[in-house]
Enzyme design. Structure first.
Site, PDB file in Angstrom:
ATOM      1  CG  ASN A   1      -2.802   3.494   0.258  1.00 12.63           C
ATOM      2  OD1 ASN A   1      -4.608   3.829  -0.042  1.00 12.63           O
ATOM      3  ND2 ASN A   1      -2.405   2.830  -0.191  1.00 12.63           N
TER       4      ASN A   1
ATOM      5  CD  GLU B   1      -2.481   3.121  -6.194  1.00 16.42           C
ATOM      6  OE1 GLU B   1      -2.564   3.528  -5.685  1.00 16.42           O
ATOM      7  OE2 GLU B   1      -2.146   5.094  -6.410  1.00 16.42           O
TER       8      GLU B   1
ATOM      9  CB  SER C   1      -1.064  -0.263   1.268  1.00 15.55           C
ATOM     10  OG  SER C   1      -0.204  -0.202   1.871  1.00 15.55           O
TER      11      SER C   1
ATOM     12  CG  HIS D   1      -2.370  -0.142  -4.752  1.00  9.24           C
ATOM     13  ND1 HIS D   1      -3.293   1.191  -4.026  1.00  9.24           N
ATOM     14  CD2 HIS D   1      -2.894  -1.139  -2.901  1.00  9.24           C
ATOM     15  CE1 HIS D   1      -3.214   0.730  -2.545  1.00  9.24           C
ATOM     16  NE2 HIS D   1      -3.117  -0.054  -2.175  1.00  9.24           N
TER      17      HIS D   1
HETATM   18  N1  3HC Z   1     -17.642  -9.785  -1.816  1.00 11.28           N
HETATM   19  C1  3HC Z   1     -18.279 -10.272  -2.128  1.00 11.28           C
HETATM   20  N2  3HC Z   1     -19.216  -9.073  -2.721  1.00 11.28           N
HETATM   21  C2  3HC Z   1     -18.947  -8.265  -1.584  1.00 11.28           C
HETATM   22  C3  3HC Z   1     -18.057  -8.190  -0.914  1.00 11.28           C
HETATM   23  C4  3HC Z   1     -17.002  -8.774  -0.699  1.00 11.28           C
HETATM   24  N3  3HC Z   1     -16.075  -9.717   0.282  1.00 11.28           N
HETATM   25  N4  3HC Z   1     -18.615  -7.191  -0.306  1.00 11.28           N
HETATM   26  C5  3HC Z   1     -19.486  -6.206  -0.441  1.00 11.28           C
HETATM   27  N5  3HC Z   1     -19.647  -7.053  -1.702  1.00 11.28           N
HETATM   28  C6  3HC Z   1     -20.671  -6.461  -2.244  1.00 11.28           C
HETATM   29  C7  3HC Z   1     -22.608  -6.628  -1.827  1.00 11.28           C
HETATM   30  O1  3HC Z   1     -22.538  -7.968  -2.455  1.00 11.28           O
HETATM   31  C8  3HC Z   1     -22.675  -5.566  -2.638  1.00 11.28           C
HETATM   32  O2  3HC Z   1     -23.277  -5.966  -3.636  1.00 11.28           O
HETATM   33  P1  3HC Z   1     -24.473  -5.005  -4.983  1.00 11.28           P
HETATM   34  O3  3HC Z   1     -24.815  -4.086  -4.285  1.00 11.28           O
HETATM   35  O4  3HC Z   1     -24.481  -5.839  -5.742  1.00 11.28           O
HETATM   36  O5  3HC Z   1     -26.071  -6.738  -3.678  1.00 11.28           O
HETATM   37  C9  3HC Z   1     -21.828  -4.708  -2.560  1.00 11.28           C
HETATM   38  O6  3HC Z   1     -20.861  -4.932  -2.669  1.00 11.28           O
HETATM   39  C10 3HC Z   1     -22.334  -3.411  -1.510  1.00 11.28           C
HETATM   40  O7  3HC Z   1     -22.290  -4.654  -0.630  1.00 11.28           O
HETATM   41  P2  3HC Z   1     -22.977  -3.955   0.472  1.00 11.28           P
HETATM   42  O8  3HC Z   1     -24.724  -3.769   0.431  1.00 11.28           O
HETATM   43  O9  3HC Z   1     -23.471  -5.233   2.238  1.00 11.28           O
HETATM   44  O10 3HC Z   1     -23.085  -2.935   1.339  1.00 11.28           O
HETATM   45  P3  3HC Z   1     -22.293  -1.188   1.159  1.00 11.28           P
HETATM   46  O11 3HC Z   1     -23.473  -0.961  -0.120  1.00 11.28           O
HETATM   47  O12 3HC Z   1     -22.710  -0.481   2.203  1.00 11.28           O
HETATM   48  O13 3HC Z   1     -20.776  -1.614   0.373  1.00 11.28           O
HETATM   49  C11 3HC Z   1     -18.747  -1.384   0.651  1.00 11.28           C
HETATM   50  C12 3HC Z   1     -20.237  -1.838   0.566  1.00 11.28           C
HETATM   51  C13 3HC Z   1     -18.658  -1.778  -1.178  1.00 11.28           C
HETATM   52  C14 3HC Z   1     -17.571  -1.487   0.763  1.00 11.28           C
HETATM   53  C15 3HC Z   1     -18.921   0.463   0.002  1.00 11.28           C
HETATM   54  O14 3HC Z   1     -19.378   0.753   1.249  1.00 11.28           O
HETATM   55  C16 3HC Z   1     -17.893   0.746  -0.565  1.00 11.28           C
HETATM   56  O15 3HC Z   1     -17.570   1.039  -1.370  1.00 11.28           O
HETATM   57  N6  3HC Z   1     -16.518   1.779   0.393  1.00 11.28           N
HETATM   58  C17 3HC Z   1     -15.790   1.875  -0.231  1.00 11.28           C
HETATM   59  C18 3HC Z   1     -14.619   0.814  -0.046  1.00 11.28           C
HETATM   60  C19 3HC Z   1     -13.471   1.663  -0.110  1.00 11.28           C
HETATM   61  O16 3HC Z   1     -13.278   2.903   0.223  1.00 11.28           O
HETATM   62  N7  3HC Z   1     -11.982   1.393  -0.209  1.00 11.28           N
HETATM   63  C20 3HC Z   1     -11.084   1.468  -0.760  1.00 11.28           C
HETATM   64  C21 3HC Z   1     -10.137   0.764   0.277  1.00 11.28           C
HETATM   65  S1  3HC Z   1      -8.148   1.736   0.510  1.00 11.28           S
HETATM   66  C22 3HC Z   1      -7.653   0.330   0.191  1.00 11.28           C
HETATM   67  O17 3HC Z   1      -7.924  -0.927   0.281  1.00 11.28           O
HETATM   68  C23 3HC Z   1      -6.125   1.037   0.070  1.00 11.28           C
HETATM   69  C24 3HC Z   1      -4.984  -0.196   1.063  1.00 11.28           C
HETATM   70  O18 3HC Z   1      -4.144  -0.091   0.371  1.00 11.28           O
HETATM   71  C25 3HC Z   1      -5.405   0.416   2.042  1.00 11.28           C
END
Ligand code: 3HC
Length: 286
Positions: free
Chosen positions: A191, A153, A120, A141
């Protein structure tokens, strides 16, 4: 360059299992390696759960999910990665440990195998320097949750060859993700933008300006973010956020990246977010 069909993934944590899953769903054979047998078992269970979510929402059939699982094998034996076309590591965020993995891969893999890191924030250029063939090292990434997030990324180390960057970009498209390329720099692009926002939200809590729930809800309702910065910090892991902030702070030598004192305290207390059961919210552990 040979077709990249045999995939190796080192590290069976949240990111490693997500990465293995998306390759398997796209039809690749994946060998997942981790030192810990229980971690490999947990990864398989979390892949099954995630695949079932995809089945439930209709983006995958039950037989496709089963076929994807069948394409993932797991091992604790590092040397079995020797026939892989590309190995992606998603292990602990420590340059010395990652560099050691790259040196070990150098010793067993073909000279044209590609080594990608899901780091990251660690410098890809420093990582590539650990290899006798640094042109084959690149950053790939992924974002959490890996099966859902569209972006990969791609970070070019100073040494990465054009052929390797092209092959990894094509591979990213082949698994249905969207590649975006960046040069190597502290925190890369996402990030560098995301972690300071989470850090600043933590400073708002530290200063007692509002509750974590209200801060998150303000960013959801006022900026249309899918989740608030504190919930996102909990999802990513507060230790990872601290790690990124320290990389930015030290790397750019700029006080604007200073980690929040509360972030440091949370990590010292073991309140790391979802994975530890407690962060800015509580998460019941199953
Ligand atoms: N596997 C499969 N599908 C998943 C899943 C998983 N682990 N987690 C969520 N989903 C799917 C759900 O089935 C759902 O599908 P649908 O909308 O088609 O029915 C969809 O994703 C949305 O899930 P939920 O309804 O449970 O929950 P939310 O609508 O609250 O969405 C989220 C959850 C996708 C996590 C959303 O809140 C989101 O996009 N959050 C931001 C995430 C983000 O910014 N991530 C980047 C982090 S930075 C990083 O990772 C980099 C590192 O280096 C730090």
């Amino acid at each position: 360059m040979t077709e990249l069909s045999k995939i190796g993934v080192i590290g069976a944590g949240t990111m490693g299992s997500g990465i293995a899953q998306v390759f398997a769903v796209a039809g690749h054979h994946v060998l997942m390696q981790d030192l810990s047998e229980p971690a490999l078992d947990r990864a398989r269970r979390s892949m099954e759960t995630s695949l079932q979510r995809l089945v439930k929402k209709g983006s995958l059939t039950e037989p496709q999910a089963a076929a994807a699982m069948a394409r993932v094998s797991s091992t604790t034996v590092f040397d079995l990665l020797d026939d892989r076309d590309i190995v992606i590591e998603a292990i602990i965020e420590r340059l010395d440990v990652k560099a050691e993995v790259i040196r070990k891969l150098d010793g067993i893999c073909r000279h044209d195998a590609i080594f990608a890191s899901n780091t990251s924030s660690i410098s890809l250029t420093e990582l590539a320097a650990a290899s006798a063939h640094p042109g084959r090292v690149i950053g790939m990434h992924f974002f959490n949750p890996v099966p859902v997030m569209q972006l990969v990324e791609i970070i070019r180390a100073l040494q990465t060859t054009d052929a390797v960057a092209e092959a990894v970009t094509d591979l990213t498209r082949a698994i249905g993700k969207t590649p975006r390329v960046s040069k190597d720099s502290y925190g890369f692009i996402v990030n560098r933008l995301l972690a300071p926002q989470i850090n600043e939200a933590i400073n708002c809590v530290y200063e007692g300006l509002a509750t974590p729930e209200d801060i998150d809800s303000m960013m959801k309702l006022g900026a249309n973010h899918p989740m608030g910065p504190l919930a996102l910090g909990d999802l990513i892991g507060l230790d990872v956020v601290l790690n990124i902030m320290e990389t930015l702070y030290q790397g750019f030598d700029d006080p604007k990246y200073r980690p929040s004192p509360l972030l440091k305290q949370m990590v010292a207390a073991g309140y790391l977010g979802r994975k530890s059961g407690k962060g800015f919210a509580d998460y019941p552990q199953h």
